[in-house]
Design a protein around this motif. Structure first.
Motif, PDB file in Angstrom:
ATOM      1  N   GLU A 109       2.235 -10.177  -5.106  1.00 18.23           N
ATOM      2  CA  GLU A 109       1.704 -11.541  -5.196  1.00 18.23           C
ATOM      3  C   GLU A 109       2.330 -12.354  -6.322  1.00 18.23           C
ATOM      4  O   GLU A 109       2.437 -13.580  -6.216  1.00 18.23           O
ATOM      5  CB  GLU A 109       0.189 -11.491  -5.389  1.00 18.23           C
ATOM      6  N   ILE A 110       2.739 -11.716  -7.403  1.00 17.44           N
ATOM      7  CA  ILE A 110       3.219 -12.465  -8.561  1.00 17.44           C
ATOM      8  C   ILE A 110       4.647 -12.969  -8.383  1.00 17.44           C
ATOM      9  O   ILE A 110       5.118 -13.818  -9.154  1.00 17.44           O
ATOM     10  CB  ILE A 110       3.123 -11.595  -9.835  1.00 17.44           C
TER      11      ILE A 110
ATOM     12  N   ILE B 290       3.997 -12.919 -17.045  1.00 20.45           N
ATOM     13  CA  ILE B 290       2.909 -12.234 -16.346  1.00 20.45           C
ATOM     14  C   ILE B 290       3.486 -11.179 -15.407  1.00 20.45           C
ATOM     15  O   ILE B 290       2.979 -10.055 -15.318  1.00 20.45           O
ATOM     16  CB  ILE B 290       2.040 -13.245 -15.564  1.00 20.45           C
ATOM     17  N   ALA B 291       4.570 -11.548 -14.710  1.00 17.52           N
ATOM     18  CA  ALA B 291       5.212 -10.589 -13.803  1.00 17.52           C
ATOM     19  C   ALA B 291       5.679  -9.358 -14.564  1.00 17.52           C
ATOM     20  O   ALA B 291       5.581  -8.229 -14.067  1.00 17.52           O
ATOM     21  CB  ALA B 291       6.392 -11.253 -13.098  1.00 17.52           C
TER      22      ALA B 291
ATOM     23  N   VAL C  76      10.479  -6.332  -8.470  1.00 16.95           N
ATOM     24  CA  VAL C  76       9.037  -6.152  -8.713  1.00 16.95           C
ATOM     25  C   VAL C  76       8.277  -6.202  -7.400  1.00 16.95           C
ATOM     26  O   VAL C  76       7.437  -5.343  -7.106  1.00 16.95           O
ATOM     27  CB  VAL C  76       8.509  -7.225  -9.689  1.00 16.95           C
ATOM     28  N   GLY C  77       8.559  -7.229  -6.594  1.00 15.24           N
ATOM     29  CA  GLY C  77       7.872  -7.352  -5.318  1.00 15.24           C
ATOM     30  C   GLY C  77       8.232  -6.245  -4.352  1.00 15.24           C
ATOM     31  O   GLY C  77       7.364  -5.723  -3.638  1.00 15.24           O
TER      32      GLY C  77
ATOM     33  N   GLN D 258       9.235  -3.206  -5.101  1.00 19.71           N
ATOM     34  CA  GLN D 258       8.585  -1.978  -5.537  1.00 19.71           C
ATOM     35  C   GLN D 258       7.096  -1.995  -5.194  1.00 19.71           C
ATOM     36  O   GLN D 258       6.517  -0.980  -4.804  1.00 19.71           O
ATOM     37  CB  GLN D 258       8.761  -1.797  -7.044  1.00 19.71           C
ATOM     38  N   GLY D 259       6.485  -3.182  -5.332  1.00 18.24           N
ATOM     39  CA  GLY D 259       5.079  -3.298  -4.966  1.00 18.24           C
ATOM     40  C   GLY D 259       4.850  -2.985  -3.499  1.00 18.24           C
ATOM     41  O   GLY D 259       3.921  -2.243  -3.143  1.00 18.24           O
ATOM     42  N   LEU D 260       5.701  -3.544  -2.619  1.00 15.45           N
ATOM     43  CA  LEU D 260       5.581  -3.260  -1.191  1.00 15.45           C
ATOM     44  C   LEU D 260       5.803  -1.774  -0.906  1.00 15.45           C
ATOM     45  O   LEU D 260       5.097  -1.172  -0.086  1.00 15.45           O
ATOM     46  CB  LEU D 260       6.594  -4.092  -0.404  1.00 15.45           C
ATOM     47  N   HIS D 261       6.795  -1.206  -1.572  1.00 17.43           N
ATOM     48  CA  HIS D 261       7.101   0.222  -1.401  1.00 17.43           C
ATOM     49  C   HIS D 261       5.885   1.075  -1.763  1.00 17.43           C
ATOM     50  O   HIS D 261       5.468   1.951  -0.992  1.00 17.43           O
ATOM     51  CB  HIS D 261       8.295   0.577  -2.281  1.00 17.43           C
ATOM     52  N   ASN D 262       5.310   0.821  -2.930  1.00 21.18           N
ATOM     53  CA  ASN D 262       4.169   1.621  -3.376  1.00 21.18           C
ATOM     54  C   ASN D 262       2.927   1.355  -2.542  1.00 21.18           C
ATOM     55  O   ASN D 262       2.128   2.270  -2.302  1.00 21.18           O
ATOM     56  CB  ASN D 262       3.878   1.347  -4.852  1.00 21.18           C
TER      57      ASN D 262
END
Length: 336
Positions: A28-29, A43-44, A261-262, A264-268
Motif C-alpha cells: 500500500e505504501i 514511511i516506506a 518494497v511493494g 516483496q510485500g506481494l511476495h510475502n
C-alpha cells in the motif's frame, strides 16, 4: 511454583493477522511514496525495515517460557527422586558425592530455566512494542493509499485540479504527522532492543559462569565456528536488506527501491496466505523455501542446511560444516 507458560498456539490468530497486515502495508505504501514525496518515502523505509510478525515473536517467547517450565520441572523431579531415597537407604562418601553432583546438576537446570525466562520476557516485551508499531504503520499506509487513489483521478480531470491539490496537501500533512509517530516508535524500539540485547548478553554470561562453576564449562573455542558462521550470514542478509531499502533522507529514493518494497510485500503476502491456508505446510513444488531453503523475494539466497524433524538429511542443497553446530551440553563435566 510453576512458571505458568502460555501456550504458543494461543498466539496463532495474532500471527495470522500480522502475516497478512504487514506485507499488505508494504504494498500500500508504494503509490503514496511515488505520489506524495519525502515523508511517504521515509514511511516506506520504516515499513520495509520493520517487516515482522509480532504474533510469531510472541509464539517463540511462549516456547521459551515452556522450555523454562520443563527445566524447572526436571530440577524439581530430580530433587524429589533423590530425597525419596531417605538417609537410611544410602549413606557414606559415595552417597555424599552423588548428592553433591545432583545438586550441581539441579543448579544448572535452574540456571538454564532462569535464562530461558529472561529471553521469553525480552521477546514478549519487544513483540508488544512491535505490535504497536506495525498496527500504526498499517493504518497509516492504508489511509495514504486511499488518499493517493482519490488524488490521481482528480488530478487527471482538469476541473478538479483544485480538489486534487487539497487532497495532496492533506495527504502530506497526514504523512508528516504519521512519520513523526513512527520515528518515535522506531527510536523506542532501537533503545528497547539495545537494552534487551545487553540484558540477554549479561544473562548468558552469568549463566555460563554459573554452569562452569558447577562442572559444565563451555570451551570458547567450541563457539568460534558457530558464531562466525551465523554472524556472516546475518551481516550478509543485513547488507542486502539495507541496499534495497528506500532512502531515509529527505529526497525521494530511486523508483526501483519503492517497487522492490511493494514486490516483496506481494511476495510475502502470497507466501503467508498460502501458509495459513495449508496450516503452515510448505509445498516444495510451488514454494522455493520447501525445496532449496531459500527465499529470493526476501534476499535470502543461502540454501538452508537445517534438517527438518523426521528427515535424515538437510532439506537444502549443501551440508552444514561440522564446526557450524554447537556441541551437546556437558552436564556432568565428563568431557573436561
Amino acid at each position: 511454583m510453576s512458571v505458568g507458560a502460555p501456550d504458543p498456539e494461543s498466539f496463532q490468530d495474532m500471527m495470522n493477522a500480522f502475516a497478512v497486515a504487514c506485507p499488505t502495508a508494504a504494498v500500500e505504501i508504494v503509490l503514496p511514496a511515488f505520489t506524495f514525496g519525502p515523508s511517504c518515502t521515509q514511511i516506506a523505509r520504516i515499513v520495509y525495515m520493520n517487516q515482522c510478525n509480532p504474533g510469531q515473536i510472541m509464539m517463540v517467547g511462549a516456547s521459551w517460557f515452556q522450555l523454562a517450565e520443563q527445566y524447572i520441572a526436571a530440577g524439581r523431579g530430580l530433587g524429589e527422586q533423590v530425597d525419596a531415597f531417605g538417609s537410611d537407604a544410602w549413606e557414606g562418601e559415595d552417597c555424599d558425592a552423588f548428592t553433591d553432583q545432583v545438586g550441581k546438576v539441579r543448579a544448572q537446570l535452574f540456571a538454564v530455566a532462569a535464562f530461558a525466562i529472561e529471553v521469553g520476557l525480552a521477546l514478549f516485551t519487544v513483540a508488544g512494542l512491535l505490535a504497536v508499531m506495525v498496527t500504526a504503520y498499517c493504518a497509516l499506509a492504508t489511509v495514504l493509499m486511499g488518499m493517493a487513489l482519490v488524488y490521481w483521478p482528480l488530478q487527471a480531470f482538469p476541473p478538479a485540479t483544485a480538489a486534487a491539490a487539497a487532497v495532496r496537501t492533506a495527504a502530506m500533512a497526514v504523512a508528516a504527522t504519521g512519520l513523526g509517530v513512527l520515528k518515535a516508535l522506531d527510536a523506542a524500539l532501537k533503545t528497547l532492543g539495545d537494552t534487551l540485547a545487553a540484558a540477554i548478553g549479561g544473562g548468558m554470561t552469568a549463566s555460563w559462569a554459573m554452569l562452569a562453576a558447577r562442572g559444565n564449562a563451555v570451551d570458547p573455542l567450541d563457539l568460534i565456528g558457530p558464531t562466525a558462521f551465523n554472524m556472516a550470514n546475518g551481516f550478509a542478509q543485513m547488507a542486502l536488506r539495507n541496499a534495497a531499502a528506500p532512502s531515509g533522507a529527505r529526497h525521494a529514493a530511486p523508483g526501483l527501491n519503492h517497487l522492490f518494497v511493494g514486490g516483496q510485500g506481494l511476495h510475502n503476502l502470497g507466501l503467508n496466505v498460502n501458509d495459513i491456508a495449508q496450516d503452515g505446510a510448505l509445498n516444495g513444488a510451488e514454494d522455493p523455501r520447501g525445496t532449496y531453503g531459500i527465499d529470493p523475494g526476501n534476499l535470502d539466497l543461502l540454501p538452508s542446511a537445517d534438517t527438518p524433524e523426521g528427515d535424515e538429511k538437510p532439506r537444502g542443497t549443501w551440508e552444514k560444516p561440522a564446526w557450524a553446530d554447537d556441541p551437546a551440553p556437558d552436564w556432568d563435566g565428563s568431557r573436561q
